[in-house]
Design an enzyme around this catalytic site. Structure first.
Site, PDB file in Angstrom:
ATOM      1  N   TYR A   1       8.606 -12.645  -6.791  1.00  0.00           N
ATOM      2  CA  TYR A   1       7.471 -12.182  -5.986  1.00  0.00           C
ATOM      3  C   TYR A   1       7.929 -11.176  -4.915  1.00  0.00           C
ATOM      4  O   TYR A   1       7.297 -10.134  -4.711  1.00  0.00           O
ATOM      5  CB  TYR A   1       6.809 -13.393  -5.347  1.00  0.00           C
TER       6      TYR A   1
ATOM      7  N   THR B   1      -4.630 -18.497   1.049  1.00  0.00           N
ATOM      8  CA  THR B   1      -5.101 -18.251  -0.306  1.00  0.00           C
ATOM      9  C   THR B   1      -4.508 -19.319  -1.219  1.00  0.00           C
ATOM     10  O   THR B   1      -3.707 -20.159  -0.783  1.00  0.00           O
ATOM     11  CB  THR B   1      -4.665 -16.863  -0.810  1.00  0.00           C
TER      12      THR B   1
ATOM     13  N   LYS C   1       6.741  -7.290  -4.599  1.00  0.00           N
ATOM     14  CA  LYS C   1       6.047  -6.814  -3.406  1.00  0.00           C
ATOM     15  C   LYS C   1       6.820  -5.693  -2.708  1.00  0.00           C
ATOM     16  O   LYS C   1       6.218  -4.806  -2.094  1.00  0.00           O
ATOM     17  CB  LYS C   1       5.802  -7.974  -2.446  1.00  0.00           C
TER      18      LYS C   1
ATOM     19  N   LEU D   1      -8.171 -13.488  -0.724  1.00  0.00           N
ATOM     20  CA  LEU D   1      -8.241 -12.189  -0.073  1.00  0.00           C
ATOM     21  C   LEU D   1      -9.142 -11.221  -0.823  1.00  0.00           C
ATOM     22  O   LEU D   1      -9.945 -10.510  -0.211  1.00  0.00           O
ATOM     23  CB  LEU D   1      -6.836 -11.588   0.047  1.00  0.00           C
TER      24      LEU D   1
ATOM     25  N   ASP E   1      -7.692  -7.573 -17.991  1.00  0.00           N
ATOM     26  CA  ASP E   1      -6.325  -7.693 -17.485  1.00  0.00           C
ATOM     27  C   ASP E   1      -5.834  -6.328 -17.036  1.00  0.00           C
ATOM     28  O   ASP E   1      -5.517  -5.467 -17.867  1.00  0.00           O
ATOM     29  CB  ASP E   1      -5.429  -8.264 -18.583  1.00  0.00           C
TER      30      ASP E   1
ATOM     31  N   ASP F   1     -11.495  -9.815 -11.804  1.00  0.00           N
ATOM     32  CA  ASP F   1     -10.650 -11.003 -11.768  1.00  0.00           C
ATOM     33  C   ASP F   1     -10.496 -11.526 -13.190  1.00  0.00           C
ATOM     34  O   ASP F   1     -11.479 -11.632 -13.933  1.00  0.00           O
ATOM     35  CB  ASP F   1     -11.236 -12.098 -10.881  1.00  0.00           C
TER      36      ASP F   1
ATOM     37  N   ASN G   1      -5.051  -5.936  -5.598  1.00  0.00           N
ATOM     38  CA  ASN G   1      -4.828  -7.212  -4.935  1.00  0.00           C
ATOM     39  C   ASN G   1      -4.396  -8.318  -5.896  1.00  0.00           C
ATOM     40  O   ASN G   1      -3.871  -9.341  -5.469  1.00  0.00           O
ATOM     41  CB  ASN G   1      -6.123  -7.626  -4.212  1.00  0.00           C
TER      42      ASN G   1
END
Length: 304
Positions: free
Chosen positions: A171, A205, A175, A19, A73, A38, A100
Site C-alpha cells: 500500500y 474508512t 501511494k 471518502l 473495474d 464503485d 479514490n
C-alpha cells in the site's frame, strides 16, 4: 444548479463508501453532476456482491442532485474507458476526475505474498493511471479542438505513501507511486488546461477503522476529526474552477488540519568535484546527515 461546481461533471472512483462517498455527495451539494464509480468489492478486493455505486447515485438524486452509477473495474483499460464514456454519454462532458478507489491486503514484508503485492499495486496505482490516461486523452482532444477545458484531477495518496507504514509495504509503495504520477501528470497536462493534484487524507474508512482502530473511533460528543466528510471540502475546491493555478501539489488533510506537503527536496550537500573514496564518502555522508532534518517516523513505528 448553484455552488462552486455548478455545471461541472465530476467522476469519483471508489465512491460507494467512505471518502469516495463523502466526495460524491459533497460535489453534488456543490452543484456538480456526478458519476459514482464503485466495483463493490470487499476490503481485500474480493467480490462483495453489492452495488454501492447505485445506492450513492440514488441518494444524490433523492436529494435533488444529478448522478449516474458506474460499476466497472477502473484498473482495466475497458473499465477506465467506459468510465469516461459514461460521463460523456450521460452529461456530454467531463470536468473533474477524483481517483479514490483501492483496497488493502496488509502483511509484514516477510509474509507479504506476490499476489497481495500485485493486487494492491494494481488497484491503487494502475487504478489511478488508467482513468487519468483516458480522461487526459479526452481533454487533449478538447484542447486541440479549441474548447479549452478547465480539467481537474484529484488523486488520493496517503501518509503511508509519504512516510511509510508498518505492515503496509504494498500500500505504501502504491501511494508513493501516486505522488510521482501526480507530479508527472501535472507537468504533462498543463498545456491542455488540466490541473493535477493529490491529497494524503486521514479519515475513518473501511481501510483505516480496523488498522488504526484506536484513533479512528467517533467521539461521543464534539468534533469528529476522523469523519471522511472533513476531507471533501478540499477535494471539491481542487475539483472546481476556483482552484485555477494550483497544480502538482500534495495536500495532507485530517480533521480541521490542512498542510501543503513539500516532498523530496535537496538538503545538505557536498561536492568534491572528483570521485569520493569509500572511507571519506562515509565520513562526509555522516556529516551531512548530522546537518539534515530528521525524517518523520514510519506510521506504526513510534516517534522518530
Amino acid at each position: 444548479m448553484s455552488g462552486i461546481c455548478a455545471g461541472r461533471v465530476v467522476v469519483v472512483t471508489g465512491a460507494g463508501r467512505g471518502l469516495g462517498r463523502a466526495h460524491a455527495l459533497a460535489f453534488a451539494a456543490a452543484g456538480a453532476r456526478v458519476v459514482v464509480n464503485d466495483l463493490g468489492v470487499r476490503l481485500d478486493g474480493e467480490p462483495g456482491g453489492e452495488n454501492p455505486a447505485r445506492a450513492v447515485a440514488a441518494e444524490i438524486r433523492a436529494a435533488g442532485g444529478e448522478a449516474v452509477a458506474h460499476d466497472g473495474d477502473v484498473a482495466t483499460g475497458e473499465g477506465a474507458a467506459s468510465l469516461v464514456r459514461t460521463a460523456l454519454e450521460a452529461y456530454g462532458r467531463l470536468d473533474t476526475l477524483v481517483n479514490n478507489a483501492g483496497f488493502l491486503r496488509d502483511r509484514m514484508l516477510v509474509n507479504l505474498g506476490e499476489d497481495d503485492w500485485d493486487a494492491v499495486l494494481r488497484a491503487h496505482l494502475k487504478g489511478h493511471f488508467l482513468p487519468l490516461r483516458h480522461a487526459a486523452a479526452h481533454w487533449r482532444a478538447e484542447a486541440k479542438s479549441g474548447r479549452g477545458p478547465a480539467g481537474r484531477v484529484v488523486n488520493t495518496s496517503s501518509g503511508a505513501g509519504l512516510l511509510g507504514s508498518l505492515g503496509q509495504g504494498n500500500y505504501s509503495a502504491a501511494k508513493a507511486g501516486i505522488v510521482a504520477l501526480t507530479l508527472v501528470a501535472a507537468a504533462e497536462l498543463d498545456r491542455y488546461g488540466v490541473q493535477v493534484n493529490a491529497i494524503a487524507p486521514a479519515a475513518r474508512t473501511r481501510m483505516t477503522e480496523r488498522a488504526f482502530a484506536g484513533t479512528m473511533s467517533a467521539p461521543a460528543t464534539g468534533f469528529d476529526a476522523m469523519a471522511p466528510e472533513n476531507v471533501s471540502p478540499l477535494v471539491v475546491w481542487l475539483g472546481s474552477a476556483a482552484s485555477a493555478g494550483v497544480s502538482g501539489r500534495v495536500f495532507e488533510v485530517e480533521g480541521g488540519r490542512l498542510s501543503v506537503m513539500e516532498g523530496w527536496h535537496r538538503g545538505p550537500t557536498a561536492d568534491k568535484g572528483a570521485r569520493w573514496g569509500v572511507e571519506e564518502v562515509g565520513e562526509e555522508a555522516l556529516r551531512l546527515l548530522a546537518e539534515a532534518a530528521r525524517p518523520g517516523a514510519v506510521y506504526g513505528a513510534g516517534p522518530g
